[in-house]
Design a protein around this motif. Structure first.
Motif, PDB file in Angstrom:
ATOM      1  N   PHE A 122       0.823  -1.212   0.000  1.00 10.68           N
ATOM      2  CA  PHE A 122       0.000   0.000   0.000  1.00 10.68           C
ATOM      3  C   PHE A 122       0.858   1.263   0.000  1.00 10.68           C
ATOM      4  N   LEU A 123       2.036   1.188   0.582  1.00 11.45           N
ATOM      5  CA  LEU A 123       2.944   2.338   0.526  1.00 11.45           C
ATOM      6  C   LEU A 123       3.343   2.628  -0.913  1.00 11.45           C
ATOM      7  N   LYS A 124       3.594   1.586  -1.683  1.00 15.02           N
ATOM      8  CA  LYS A 124       3.960   1.777  -3.089  1.00 15.02           C
ATOM      9  C   LYS A 124       2.770   2.305  -3.893  1.00 15.02           C
ATOM     10  N   LEU A 125       1.555   1.847  -3.560  1.00 15.13           N
ATOM     11  CA  LEU A 125       0.372   2.420  -4.212  1.00 15.13           C
ATOM     12  C   LEU A 125       0.253   3.908  -3.889  1.00 15.13           C
ATOM     13  N   TYR A 126       0.496   4.275  -2.634  1.00 14.58           N
ATOM     14  CA  TYR A 126       0.466   5.683  -2.219  1.00 14.58           C
ATOM     15  C   TYR A 126       1.460   6.513  -3.031  1.00 14.58           C
ATOM     16  N   GLN A 127       2.647   5.968  -3.224  1.00 19.64           N
ATOM     17  CA  GLN A 127       3.691   6.707  -3.925  1.00 19.64           C
ATOM     18  C   GLN A 127       3.356   6.923  -5.398  1.00 19.64           C
ATOM     19  N   LYS A 128       2.540   6.060  -5.977  1.00 17.87           N
ATOM     20  CA  LYS A 128       2.225   6.146  -7.407  1.00 17.87           C
ATOM     21  C   LYS A 128       0.907   6.871  -7.694  1.00 17.87           C
ATOM     22  N   GLU A 129       0.003   6.877  -6.728  1.00 18.14           N
ATOM     23  CA  GLU A 129      -1.342   7.426  -6.950  1.00 18.14           C
ATOM     24  C   GLU A 129      -1.304   8.946  -7.103  1.00 18.14           C
ATOM     25  N   LYS A 130      -2.115   9.448  -8.041  1.00 21.24           N
ATOM     26  CA  LYS A 130      -2.189  10.894  -8.275  1.00 21.24           C
ATOM     27  C   LYS A 130      -3.434  11.511  -7.620  1.00 21.24           C
ATOM     28  N   PRO A 135      -5.848  12.759  -4.982  1.00 22.62           N
ATOM     29  CA  PRO A 135      -5.525  13.094  -3.586  1.00 22.62           C
ATOM     30  C   PRO A 135      -6.251  12.234  -2.545  1.00 22.62           C
ATOM     31  N   LEU A 136      -7.534  11.924  -2.774  1.00 18.67           N
ATOM     32  CA  LEU A 136      -8.272  11.122  -1.780  1.00 18.67           C
ATOM     33  C   LEU A 136      -7.783   9.680  -1.761  1.00 18.67           C
ATOM     34  N   LYS A 137      -7.551   9.097  -2.946  1.00 16.38           N
ATOM     35  CA  LYS A 137      -7.004   7.739  -3.007  1.00 16.38           C
ATOM     36  C   LYS A 137      -5.615   7.695  -2.395  1.00 16.38           C
ATOM     37  N   LYS A 138      -4.835   8.732  -2.651  1.00 15.56           N
ATOM     38  CA  LYS A 138      -3.479   8.803  -2.112  1.00 15.56           C
ATOM     39  C   LYS A 138      -3.517   8.813  -0.582  1.00 15.56           C
ATOM     40  N   LEU A 139      -4.437   9.590  -0.016  1.00 14.06           N
ATOM     41  CA  LEU A 139      -4.588   9.638   1.439  1.00 14.06           C
ATOM     42  C   LEU A 139      -5.002   8.283   1.982  1.00 14.06           C
ATOM     43  N   TYR A 140      -5.963   7.634   1.297  1.00 15.30           N
ATOM     44  CA  TYR A 140      -6.407   6.301   1.724  1.00 15.30           C
ATOM     45  C   TYR A 140      -5.251   5.316   1.748  1.00 15.30           C
ATOM     46  N   TYR A 141      -4.452   5.269   0.684  1.00 16.72           N
ATOM     47  CA  TYR A 141      -3.336   4.327   0.630  1.00 16.72           C
ATOM     48  C   TYR A 141      -2.318   4.596   1.745  1.00 16.72           C
ATOM     49  N   LYS A 142      -2.093   5.859   2.036  1.00 20.01           N
ATOM     50  CA  LYS A 142      -1.125   6.214   3.081  1.00 20.01           C
ATOM     51  C   LYS A 142      -1.621   5.745   4.451  1.00 20.01           C
ATOM     52  N   ILE A 143      -2.883   6.044   4.772  1.00 16.05           N
ATOM     53  CA  ILE A 143      -3.448   5.641   6.059  1.00 16.05           C
ATOM     54  C   ILE A 143      -3.487   4.117   6.167  1.00 16.05           C
ATOM     55  N   GLU A 144      -3.893   3.470   5.092  1.00 19.42           N
ATOM     56  CA  GLU A 144      -3.975   2.007   5.099  1.00 19.42           C
ATOM     57  C   GLU A 144      -2.594   1.386   5.320  1.00 19.42           C
ATOM     58  N   SER A 145      -1.582   1.966   4.700  1.00 22.69           N
ATOM     59  CA  SER A 145      -0.219   1.456   4.873  1.00 22.69           C
ATOM     60  C   SER A 145       0.229   1.560   6.325  1.00 22.69           C
ATOM     61  N   LEU A 146      -0.049   2.707   6.962  1.00 19.54           N
ATOM     62  CA  LEU A 146       0.346   2.906   8.363  1.00 19.54           C
ATOM     63  C   LEU A 146      -0.376   1.927   9.289  1.00 19.54           C
ATOM     64  N   LEU A 147      -1.688   1.751   9.057  1.00 13.62           N
ATOM     65  CA  LEU A 147      -2.458   0.824   9.893  1.00 13.62           C
ATOM     66  C   LEU A 147      -2.021  -0.622   9.671  1.00 13.62           C
ATOM     67  N   LEU A 148      -1.713  -0.972   8.415  1.00 12.78           N
ATOM     68  CA  LEU A 148      -1.280  -2.337   8.113  1.00 12.78           C
ATOM     69  C   LEU A 148       0.086  -2.644   8.725  1.00 12.78           C
ATOM     70  N   LYS A 149       0.966  -1.663   8.753  1.00 13.96           N
ATOM     71  CA  LYS A 149       2.278  -1.895   9.356  1.00 13.96           C
ATOM     72  C   LYS A 149       2.131  -2.239  10.832  1.00 13.96           C
ATOM     73  N   LYS A 150       1.255  -1.519  11.513  1.00  7.29           N
ATOM     74  CA  LYS A 150       0.999  -1.820  12.923  1.00  7.29           C
ATOM     75  C   LYS A 150       0.338  -3.189  13.065  1.00  7.29           C
ATOM     76  N   TYR A 151      -0.624  -3.478  12.188  1.00  7.31           N
ATOM     77  CA  TYR A 151      -1.368  -4.742  12.263  1.00  7.31           C
ATOM     78  C   TYR A 151      -0.450  -5.940  12.009  1.00  7.31           C
ATOM     79  N   ILE A 185      -3.823  -0.051 -10.560  1.00  7.75           N
ATOM     80  CA  ILE A 185      -2.814   0.978 -10.804  1.00  7.75           C
ATOM     81  C   ILE A 185      -1.471   0.377 -11.207  1.00  7.75           C
ATOM     82  N   GLU A 186      -1.121  -0.773 -10.652  1.00 10.82           N
ATOM     83  CA  GLU A 186       0.155  -1.414 -10.977  1.00 10.82           C
ATOM     84  C   GLU A 186       0.209  -1.831 -12.450  1.00 10.82           C
ATOM     85  N   ASN A 187      -0.870  -2.454 -12.934  1.00  9.69           N
ATOM     86  CA  ASN A 187      -0.917  -2.872 -14.334  1.00  9.69           C
ATOM     87  C   ASN A 187      -1.101  -1.677 -15.267  1.00  9.69           C
ATOM     88  N   SER A 188      -1.895  -0.715 -14.837  1.00 14.31           N
ATOM     89  CA  SER A 188      -2.113   0.481 -15.646  1.00 14.31           C
ATOM     90  C   SER A 188      -0.794   1.220 -15.885  1.00 14.31           C
TER      91      SER A 188
END
Length: 378
Positions: A134-142, A144-160, A221-224
């Motif tokens: 999800f961090l890599k998705l955050y880095q690639k997403e343009k 803004p709302l999707k980018k924020l989602y990927y960033k938050i999800e990455s942080l929560l997943l790292k803790k999880y 996004i990865e395939n696109s």
């Protein structure tokens, strides 16, 4: 000897076989069944995927639960991909049938630490190091709302991912993922488990095809990213037919393909058409710019296609470098495509590929390894 009972909690309905995770899950179910497991399958349903009678062939019971999408899946402390896959009825059924629990990804592991299931043996199939994905998705997403989602999800997943102490066994998909989870949980059991797939032997056609093929979920996004790179940096520079096939391409992708005379877009092919495209291609172009996990489509192309042209990111931690031709720049890709288009695929190529795939990517062996992790039945 009594039959081995096993709960499998799937992140999605693993049929039809129209994307990599569905293929991996479906064939794991089939081969675990064939190896002697009595399977109780729990599926989360969303994205208009329908209940499937096909799954009843391999499972004692199949249940479906609506995924709690939108605001119902949000939590300030638990990743959306996990909190949205919870259902009291799932917990009730896991409690009622005394059997080990197999979580298809951390996605499905909401109840891993529930006191009701404290004494159960639990396995997670690790599709990725999810916080890194999800961090890599955050880095690639343009957006803004999707980018924020990927960033938050990455942080929560790292803790999880650092709180999986209630899991007794892990099934990482690649050697790099294996090293990561072993570092966190040195006392757990581990089995390196590549994707399951449809093939018992290499079924590639000999001779020559007439086009290059890129396939995948084109909405992802990865395939696109990979498709637009090929359309800009490779396709205009070669006089070779190029087919791009897969699910839900964007309007921008459709227009970009239509603008190139040597490109053809095949939108939402059915299983038969996809198999034909894979079988008849001369080169499977397998590139990614997100080196996480392992791509099921790479494995399927190796069993079903002719030449595989891949970059290092696609091959990382797979052990499949000797089964592919490697190119990492647009110039290298163009040169290798020109070279491989004139190179027939031979029986010797099939024999070499068979030797590389036969041990690590054997469905029957990998199913037995999974069942060997389970505690002995009474």
């Amino acid at each position: 000897m009594s039959q081995i009972k096993l709960h499998i909690v799937a992140l999605d309905i693993p049929y039809p076989l129209d994307y990599g995770a569905a293929i991996d899950m479906y064939y794991r179910i089939r081969y675990l069944h064939d190896a002697g497991a009595e399977i109780y399958l729990h599926c989360f349903q969303y994205n208009n995927r329908q209940e499937s009678t096909e799954l009843n062939k391999w499972c004692k019971e199949v249940w479906y639960y609506p995924r709690k999408t939108g605001w119902k899946g949000l939590s300030p402390t638990i990743p959306y991909m996990i909190y949205s896959r919870r259902d009291p009825l799932l917990l009730k059924r896991l409690q009622e049938i005394d059997a080990p629990i197999f979580f298809e990804g951390v996605h499905c592991s909401y109840y891993k630490s529930d006191p009701i299931l404290k004494k159960r043996f639990k396995i997670i199939r690790n599709h990725n190091i999810e916080h890194d994905y999800f961090l890599k998705l955050y880095q690639k997403e343009k957006h803004p709302l999707k980018k924020l989602y990927y960033k938050i999800e990455s942080l929560l997943l790292k803790k999880y991912e650092h709180h999986l102490q209630d899991i007794q066994a892990f099934l990482p998909i690649s050697t790099s993922d294996l090293a990561f989870f072993k570092g966190l949980y040195p006392n757990a059991q581990f089995s390196l488990t590549p994707p399951f797939h449809p093939y018992k032997k290499v079924m590639s056609a000999t001779g020559k095809g007439s086009y290059c093929l890129f396939h995948g979920n084109l909405a992802h996004i990865e395939n696109s990213e990979a498709v637009f790179y090929l359309l800009k940096e490779v396709c205009p520079k070669i006089d070779v037919p190029f087919v791009i096939a897969g699910r839900n391409p964007s309007e921008e992708m459709k227009q970009a393909c239509a603008a190139l005379p040597n490109c053809k877009l095949v939108e939402n092919p059915d299983t038969d058409e996809m198999e034909r495209l894979m079988k008849e291609a001369q080169i499977h172009v397998m590139i990614t710019f997100q080196p996480t996990g392992m791509k099921t489509k790479l494995l399927i192309a190796l069993f079903y296609g002719r030449h595989i042209l891949a970059n290092d990111a696609m091959l990382r931690s797979t052990g499949l470098e000797n089964a592919c031709t490697i190119a990492n720049t647009s110039k290298e890709l163009c040169n290798k495509i020109k070279e491989l288009m004139d190179k027939p695929f031979t029986e010797a190529d099939i024999a070499s590929r068979t030797e590389i795939l036969k041990e690590r990517y054997n469905n029957q062996v990998n199913a037995q390894r999974i069942l060997a992790l389970l505690p002995a039945s009474d």
